[in-house]
Motif scaffolding. Structure first.
Motif, PDB file in Angstrom:
ATOM      1  N   ARG A 138     -91.751 -28.594  -3.285  1.00 44.90           N
ATOM      2  CA  ARG A 138     -90.303 -28.410  -3.410  1.00 44.90           C
ATOM      3  C   ARG A 138     -89.908 -27.016  -2.931  1.00 44.90           C
ATOM      4  NH1 ARG A 138     -87.308 -31.469  -7.148  1.00 44.90           N
ATOM      5  NH2 ARG A 138     -88.440 -33.307  -7.801  1.00 44.90           N
ATOM      6  N   VAL A 139     -88.773 -26.956  -2.240  1.00 42.85           N
ATOM      7  CA  VAL A 139     -88.229 -25.676  -1.794  1.00 42.85           C
ATOM      8  C   VAL A 139     -86.762 -25.630  -2.212  1.00 42.85           C
ATOM      9  CG1 VAL A 139     -87.637 -24.239   0.190  1.00 42.85           C
ATOM     10  CG2 VAL A 139     -89.755 -25.544   0.185  1.00 42.85           C
ATOM     11  N   GLN A 140     -86.409 -24.628  -2.986  1.00 48.64           N
ATOM     12  CA  GLN A 140     -85.018 -24.462  -3.428  1.00 48.64           C
ATOM     13  C   GLN A 140     -84.247 -23.787  -2.300  1.00 48.64           C
ATOM     14  OE1 GLN A 140     -86.276 -22.345  -6.833  1.00 48.64           O
ATOM     15  NE2 GLN A 140     -86.197 -24.136  -8.158  1.00 48.64           N
ATOM     16  N   VAL A 141     -83.774 -24.603  -1.383  1.00 45.61           N
ATOM     17  CA  VAL A 141     -83.226 -24.125  -0.119  1.00 45.61           C
ATOM     18  C   VAL A 141     -81.951 -23.307  -0.296  1.00 45.61           C
ATOM     19  CG1 VAL A 141     -81.955 -26.260   0.366  1.00 45.61           C
ATOM     20  CG2 VAL A 141     -82.724 -24.834   2.251  1.00 45.61           C
TER      21      VAL A 141
ATOM     22  N   ARG B  90     -77.159 -20.079   1.569  1.00 44.71           N
ATOM     23  CA  ARG B  90     -76.031 -20.678   0.835  1.00 44.71           C
ATOM     24  C   ARG B  90     -75.437 -21.861   1.610  1.00 44.71           C
ATOM     25  NH1 ARG B  90     -71.885 -16.410  -0.307  1.00 44.71           N
ATOM     26  NH2 ARG B  90     -73.339 -15.977  -1.978  1.00 44.71           N
ATOM     27  N   ASP B  91     -75.339 -21.742   2.926  1.00 40.24           N
ATOM     28  CA  ASP B  91     -74.704 -22.764   3.753  1.00 40.24           C
ATOM     29  C   ASP B  91     -75.723 -23.625   4.499  1.00 40.24           C
ATOM     30  OD1 ASP B  91     -72.161 -21.761   3.025  1.00 40.24           O
ATOM     31  OD2 ASP B  91     -72.376 -20.172   4.518  1.00 40.24           O
ATOM     32  N   TRP B  92     -76.838 -23.917   3.853  1.00 32.67           N
ATOM     33  CA  TRP B  92     -77.914 -24.642   4.522  1.00 32.67           C
ATOM     34  C   TRP B  92     -77.465 -26.015   5.018  1.00 32.67           C
ATOM     35  CZ3 TRP B  92     -79.570 -29.369   2.985  1.00 32.67           C
ATOM     36  CH2 TRP B  92     -79.168 -29.788   1.718  1.00 32.67           C
ATOM     37  N   ALA B  93     -76.599 -26.706   4.283  1.00 31.05           N
ATOM     38  CA  ALA B  93     -76.210 -28.073   4.650  1.00 31.05           C
ATOM     39  C   ALA B  93     -75.398 -28.117   5.931  1.00 31.05           C
ATOM     40  CB  ALA B  93     -75.433 -28.720   3.503  1.00 31.05           C
ATOM     41  N   SER B  94     -74.655 -27.052   6.230  1.00 35.45           N
ATOM     42  CA  SER B  94     -73.850 -27.032   7.448  1.00 35.45           C
ATOM     43  C   SER B  94     -74.535 -26.269   8.582  1.00 35.45           C
ATOM     44  CB  SER B  94     -72.480 -26.403   7.162  1.00 35.45           C
ATOM     45  OG  SER B  94     -72.637 -25.077   6.698  1.00 35.45           O
ATOM     46  N   GLY B  95     -75.746 -25.798   8.338  1.00 35.48           N
ATOM     47  CA  GLY B  95     -76.487 -25.048   9.352  1.00 35.48           C
ATOM     48  C   GLY B  95     -77.588 -25.879   9.989  1.00 35.48           C
ATOM     49  N   PRO B  96     -78.566 -25.209  10.593  1.00 32.95           N
ATOM     50  CA  PRO B  96     -79.658 -25.902  11.286  1.00 32.95           C
ATOM     51  C   PRO B  96     -80.482 -26.812  10.366  1.00 32.95           C
ATOM     52  CG  PRO B  96     -79.727 -23.544  11.754  1.00 32.95           C
ATOM     53  CD  PRO B  96     -78.667 -23.758  10.736  1.00 32.95           C
TER      54      PRO B  96
ATOM     55  N   ARG C 193     -77.180 -24.086  -9.900  1.00 38.40           N
ATOM     56  CA  ARG C 193     -77.433 -25.248  -9.052  1.00 38.40           C
ATOM     57  C   ARG C 193     -78.624 -24.962  -8.137  1.00 38.40           C
ATOM     58  NH1 ARG C 193     -75.484 -26.984  -3.907  1.00 38.40           N
ATOM     59  NH2 ARG C 193     -74.577 -24.920  -3.675  1.00 38.40           N
ATOM     60  N   ALA C 194     -79.474 -25.961  -8.001  1.00 38.67           N
ATOM     61  CA  ALA C 194     -80.635 -25.832  -7.126  1.00 38.67           C
ATOM     62  C   ALA C 194     -80.716 -27.063  -6.228  1.00 38.67           C
ATOM     63  CB  ALA C 194     -81.917 -25.693  -7.939  1.00 38.67           C
TER      64      ALA C 194
END
Length: 156
Positions: free
Chosen positions: A130-133, A138-144, A95-96
């Motif tokens: 594009r940046v494959q965050v 791993r927890d980018w969506a719940s972080g800053p 997953r990206a």
């Protein structure tokens, strides 16, 4: 400010997927084994240089935006340059979650801050937009990062 290195599973995948397949093919097809084994080891050794190079990549999160350090250049993107999110698969395997960038600054510097030359193939390449965050955090969506995107109305 926080800095995330490219996560180890992705470093290893990028460095050794193709060499491992090539080495397996060499061992399966080439005879005698006394020739195949050294060639397979040599092919796998190419993955080491890729691993070292990939392990230097980083994503830095600041109040102003994100900074991505790649092999020979640095990408600086303010938060308003992130226009969307594309979730999919890379090479059909993993997953990206990719941040879509509209307007960012590209600097020709390596991971030590030394001047380099930009690769000729960089401008038409999607690496500048594009940046494959999730490869970095791993927890980018719940972080800053996720918080900044939600505040701007960019879906995460």
């Amino acid at each position: 400010m926080s800095t995330h290195r490219l996560r180890k599973p992705f470093v290893l995948l990028e460095a050794f997927l193709t060499p491992a397949i090539a080495a397996a093919l060499l061992l399966a097809v080439l005879r005698p084994l006394s020739l195949a084994v050294p060639l397979a080891v040599l092919v796998l050794a190419f993955g080491v240089s890729t691993m070292v190079r990939a392990s230097r990549r980083s994503l830095t999160v600041t109040e102003d935006g994100i900074q991505i350090q790649r092999d020979k250049y640095r990408l600086d993107a303010p938060w308003d340059a992130i226009t969307g999110l594309d979730c999919g698969r890379r090479r059909g395997l993993i997953r990206a979650d990719e941040l879509l960038l509209d307007d960012c600054t590209i600097s020709a510097v390596d991971h030590r801050g030394r001047a380099t030359t930009l690769p000729d193939s960089l401008q038409p390449h999607p690496a500048t937009t594009r940046v494959q965050v999730n490869f970095y955090d791993r927890d980018w969506a719940s972080g800053p990062i996720g918080a900044h995107l939600k505040a701007r109305g960019v879906a995460s």
